[in-house]
Enzyme design. Structure first.
Site, PDB file in Angstrom:
ATOM      1  N   GLU A 266       0.825  -1.211   0.000  1.00 61.24           N
ATOM      2  CA  GLU A 266       0.000   0.000   0.000  1.00 61.24           C
ATOM      3  C   GLU A 266       0.860   1.263   0.000  1.00 61.24           C
ATOM      4  O   GLU A 266       0.543   2.227  -0.683  1.00 61.24           O
ATOM      5  CB  GLU A 266      -0.967   0.013   1.208  1.00 61.24           C
ATOM      6  CG  GLU A 266      -1.993  -1.106   1.221  1.00 61.24           C
ATOM      7  CD  GLU A 266      -3.074  -0.972   0.128  1.00 61.24           C
ATOM      8  OE1 GLU A 266      -3.073   0.036  -0.596  1.00 61.24           O
ATOM      9  OE2 GLU A 266      -3.893  -1.894   0.005  1.00 61.24           O
ATOM     10  N   ARG A 270       0.549   3.727  -3.270  1.00 58.63           N
ATOM     11  CA  ARG A 270      -0.079   5.035  -3.046  1.00 58.63           C
ATOM     12  C   ARG A 270       0.969   6.127  -2.849  1.00 58.63           C
ATOM     13  O   ARG A 270       0.963   7.135  -3.540  1.00 58.63           O
ATOM     14  CB  ARG A 270      -1.012   4.984  -1.838  1.00 58.63           C
ATOM     15  CG  ARG A 270      -2.108   3.943  -2.039  1.00 58.63           C
ATOM     16  CD  ARG A 270      -3.189   4.034  -0.994  1.00 58.63           C
ATOM     17  NE  ARG A 270      -3.899   2.764  -0.898  1.00 58.63           N
ATOM     18  CZ  ARG A 270      -5.150   2.630  -0.530  1.00 58.63           C
ATOM     19  NH1 ARG A 270      -5.858   3.673  -0.207  1.00 58.63           N
ATOM     20  NH2 ARG A 270      -5.717   1.439  -0.455  1.00 58.63           N
ATOM     21  N   ASP A 399      -4.230 -10.154  -8.467  1.00 55.29           N
ATOM     22  CA  ASP A 399      -4.495  -9.165  -9.520  1.00 55.29           C
ATOM     23  C   ASP A 399      -3.321  -8.364 -10.097  1.00 55.29           C
ATOM     24  O   ASP A 399      -2.894  -8.562 -11.238  1.00 55.29           O
ATOM     25  CB  ASP A 399      -5.612  -8.206  -9.070  1.00 55.29           C
ATOM     26  CG  ASP A 399      -5.422  -7.602  -7.676  1.00 55.29           C
ATOM     27  OD1 ASP A 399      -4.380  -7.841  -7.072  1.00 55.29           O
ATOM     28  OD2 ASP A 399      -6.331  -6.887  -7.203  1.00 55.29           O
ATOM     29  N   GLU A 533     -12.055  -0.484 -10.535  1.00 51.20           N
ATOM     30  CA  GLU A 533     -11.626  -1.439 -11.580  1.00 51.20           C
ATOM     31  C   GLU A 533     -12.528  -1.499 -12.807  1.00 51.20           C
ATOM     32  O   GLU A 533     -12.035  -1.637 -13.932  1.00 51.20           O
ATOM     33  CB  GLU A 533     -11.459  -2.842 -10.982  1.00 51.20           C
ATOM     34  CG  GLU A 533     -10.297  -2.982  -9.998  1.00 51.20           C
ATOM     35  CD  GLU A 533     -10.591  -2.402  -8.623  1.00 51.20           C
ATOM     36  OE1 GLU A 533     -11.783  -2.167  -8.302  1.00 51.20           O
ATOM     37  OE2 GLU A 533      -9.631  -2.178  -7.846  1.00 51.20           O
ATOM     38  N   THR A 619      -0.805   0.651 -10.318  1.00 47.99           N
ATOM     39  CA  THR A 619      -2.083   0.036  -9.973  1.00 47.99           C
ATOM     40  C   THR A 619      -2.982   0.951  -9.138  1.00 47.99           C
ATOM     41  O   THR A 619      -4.141   0.628  -8.887  1.00 47.99           O
ATOM     42  CB  THR A 619      -1.875  -1.336  -9.281  1.00 47.99           C
ATOM     43  OG1 THR A 619      -3.115  -2.040  -9.286  1.00 47.99           O
ATOM     44  CG2 THR A 619      -1.358  -1.168  -7.857  1.00 47.99           C
TER      45      THR A 619
HETATM   46  C1  DMJ Z   1      -6.377   0.085  -5.188  1.00 50.42           C
HETATM   47  O1  DMJ Z   1      -5.661   0.457  -4.075  1.00 50.42           O
HETATM   48  C2  DMJ Z   1      -5.505  -0.554  -6.222  1.00 50.42           C
HETATM   49  O2  DMJ Z   1      -6.150  -0.523  -7.439  1.00 50.42           O
HETATM   50  C3  DMJ Z   1      -5.139  -1.962  -5.891  1.00 50.42           C
HETATM   51  O3  DMJ Z   1      -4.398  -2.569  -6.917  1.00 50.42           O
HETATM   52  C4  DMJ Z   1      -6.372  -2.770  -5.653  1.00 50.42           C
HETATM   53  N1  DMJ Z   1      -7.317  -2.164  -4.770  1.00 50.42           N
HETATM   54  C5  DMJ Z   1      -7.543  -0.758  -4.760  1.00 50.42           C
HETATM   55  C6  DMJ Z   1      -8.801  -0.280  -5.426  1.00 50.42           C
HETATM   56  O4  DMJ Z   1      -9.859  -1.115  -5.428  1.00 50.42           O
END
Ligand code: DMJ
Length: 644
Positions: A266, A270, A399, A533, A619
């Site tokens: 995370e 982020r 994912d 998503e 992501t």
């Molecule tokens: C986000 O923090 C990112 O996209 C992560 O890869 C998956 N979950 C959340 C959003 O749903």
């Protein structure tokens, strides 16, 4: 008196008066200082540098990869030795000289630009060096020292882009209806941001019902997740006052010296991702020095026998461990497999290969290890390097590992052949084992539990429509259309999961068994937490096909968000997408600002806003530039010539 003791010449013997002696000595010492200073300030000279700079400063850095000892070594190294050793340029003299010029203070981006364009920037560099340091300058002095080892990074990257990042007119669409929709999304962002600022400023997320802030325990005591996640969205939307507030917060309040337990994943997607893209978009050295400082704090997480990082790290002590819920102390595929893009960029910015080495080591291990049916299970032991459980999912836990394979290839200017090969091999295994067609004709991705299929697809797995779409061009030519069709089918299924609910928002997970078709059957799967998503896939599919249905689907989502998630003081997730009497979860997730609203804005913008030839989204939807190695090397040579 000291004058009389000077060897060789007796000042008093020359018949000089005391005041004359004093003036003479003052002149002499001024002359010496001037000559000595000139050695450093005059244009670089290899010979002089050899005499005056120590050998260690010009040595390329040689650090091993992934071993327990390397990481321990890193931890042991005293702080003040860390940067000179870790950040030394491997590119030679130009950056070494710049480093010595700007030892004390940060070199402003503007000054650097002027320098490149032949302005008076050398003078600026010298002036900025002698300015007194403010408190915040002092706080980041160590990073600035490292940051200045390659002060041209941002210009280099900018010059190696094919197109302007923000397009002709910030991506403004010519069609008035689309423009109006885009303006609506911008208004939503402003509303979400303003409320965060009013009620939760500096906290990680806004709680819009109780009008306060949420800190949580994912970021190890770091604050301001919503600020960092919003920087690039505010910037590309042209919300400049808001962007300036966000930047100022980073400058004055982003404290990286926290001592808490953070999720490596995370913090990386982020904070590291957010700061990197803010730097690349704006050229502000502040973001660069912050991200370099943070990147370094993450390195001890790789201190395991295999170099596979554990999920949790104490940002202060560097101690790391696995999540309590992860079986047998394992690490999670989607976590250790979602570091590559950011870490490669950290190496680019710092000129320190260690970050790339760490993620290449993960890559190597994953490439080598035997995979059941070619699939990648979600749990791996960081001690033995073996799979711990045979659960495979393109949704949660798996994912973004797949996403980062194809994006690593794209971000490398299509040179990272290993990433490409691993991606297409994985996709083949996914198609052979997980892709299913429902009785009603919907294509979906099932989960795999040791050979048994679980006919469930998570909201998180809906990113895969976009992923398969962006990878369609680079696989076997005859498969291009097949991949585009598969991407479109998955995106369609995810859209169905939205249209089949009362709120027109999709559940956390939907099933295809017991008569269900893209609907949640368990109460616990019915919630929607402002996730991006599905909209992310609409955005990619729009860019790839320009089929207007994707913009229509995006607009449906805007209307649903407005109707069911907008409350007095921000946006909130909802507990059950199947009822119109909504119950809010009181949380405005930071990814709503970073991803959901950004993807919507891009969906209604022209394709020249963050063009896909130049940018890859991490992501968390933070755009990172494609690394054009040969162009960057040419630029480095040019920079060197300019400085000589
Ligand atoms: C986000 O923090 C990112 O996209 C992560 O890869 C998956 N979950 C959340 C959003 O749903």
């Amino acid at each position: 008196m000291v004058f009389r003791k000077l060897p060789g010449v007796s000042a008093s013997g020359m018949g000089l008066r005391l005041s004359q002696k004093f003036v003479f000595l003052l002149f002499l010492s001024g002359l010496v200082t001037l000559c000595f200073g000139a050695l450093f300030f005059l244009p670089d000279s290899v010979r002089l540098k050899r005499i005056f700079l120590s050998k260690t400063e010009t040595q390329p850095v040689t650090v091993g990869s992934g071993s327990e000892n390397d990481a321990r070594e890193h931890l042991k190294r005293p702080k003040d030795q860390d940067h000179p050793r870790g950040m030394v340029s491997t590119k030679g003299e130009t950056s070494t000289k710049l480093k010595s010029l700007s030892r004390k203070a940060s070199v402003s981006h503007e000054a650097t630009e002027e320098r490149i364009t032949g302005g008076k920037a050398l003078e600026d560099l010298i002036l900025s060096r002698s300015k007194p340091e403010s408190a915040s300058e002092k706080a980041t002095a160590a990073n600035n020292q490292a940051a200045s080892s390659d002060t041209f990074s941002h210009m280099k990257f900018k010059r190696c882009l094919l197109k302007p990042p923000l397009g002709k007119d910030g991506g403004k669409p010519s069609d008035p209806k689309t423009d109006e929709r885009r303006e609506k999304v911008k208004e939503m962002m402003k509303f979400a941001w303003d409320n965060y600022k009013s009620y939760a400023w500096g906290k990680n997320e806004l709680r819009p019902l109780t009008k306060n802030g949420h800190i949580g325990n994912m970021f190890g005591g770091l604050r301001g997740a919503s600020v960092i996640d919003s920087l690039d969205t505010l910037y590309i939307m042209g919300l400049m006052d808001e962007y300036k507030d966000a930047k100022e917060w980073v400058q004055t309040s982003l404290d990286l010296n926290s001592n808490g337990e953070a999720s490596l994943f995370e913090v990386n997607i982020r904070y590291v991702g957010g700061l990197l893209s803010a730097y690349y978009l704006t050229g502000e050295e502040l973001f660069k020095s912050k991200v370099m400082e943070l990147g370094e704090k993450l390195l001890p997480a790789f201190n395991t026998p295999t170099g596979i990082p554990r999920g949790v790290i104490n940002l202060g002590s560097g101690t790391s461990w696995s999540w309590g819920w992860a079986s047998a102390g394992s690490s999670i595929l989607a976590e250790f497999g979602t570091l590559h893009l950011e870490f490669v960029h950290l190496s680019e910015l710092t000129n320190n290969p260690i970050y790339t080495e760490k993620v290449m080591n993960i890559r190597k291990l994953l490439n080598k290890i035997e995979k059941p049916h070619g699939l990648y299970p979600n749990f791996l032991s960081p001690v033995s390097g073996n799979w711990v459980q045979h659960h495979v999912s393109i949704g949660g836990l798996g994912d973004s590992f797949y996403e980062y394979l194809i994006k690593s290839f794209l971000m490398s200017d299509k040179t990272d052949e290993d990433a490409k090969q691993m991606y297409y091999n994985a996709l083949e295994a996914i198609e052979a084992n997980l892709v299913q067609k429902s009785a009603g004709g919907l294509t979906y991705l099932a989960e795999w539990r040791g050979g048994i299929l679980d006919h469930k697809m998570g909201h998180l797995a809906c990113f895969s429509g976009g992923m398969i779409g962006i990878g369609a061009d680079d696989g076997a030519t005859e498969k291009r259309q097949h991949y585009l069709d598969l991407a479109a089918e998955i995106t369609h299924t995810c859209h169905e999961s939205y249209t089949r609910s009362a709120t027109k928002l999709g559940p956390e997970a939907f099933r295809f068994d017991g008569g269900a078709e893209a609907t949640a059957t368990r109460l616990s799967d019915r919630y929607y937490i402002l996730r991006p998503e599905v909209i992310e896939s609409y955005m990619y599919m729009w860019r790839l096909t320009h089929d207007p249905k994707y913009r229509e689907w995006g607009w449906e989502a805007v209307e649903a968000l407005e109707q069911h998630c907008r409350v007095d003081a921000g946006f909130s997730g909802i507990r059950d997408v199947y009822t119109l009497t909504v119950s809010h979860d009181n949380m405005q997730q930071s990814f709503f600002l970073s991803e959901t609203l950004k993807y919507l804005y891009l969906l209604f913008s022209d394709d020249d806003l963050l063009p896909m030839e130049d940018w890859v989204f991490n992501t968390e939807a933070h755009p990172l530039p494609v690394i054009r190695k040969s162009c960057l090397q040419d630029e480095a040579t040019q920079d060197k010539t300019v400085s000589e």
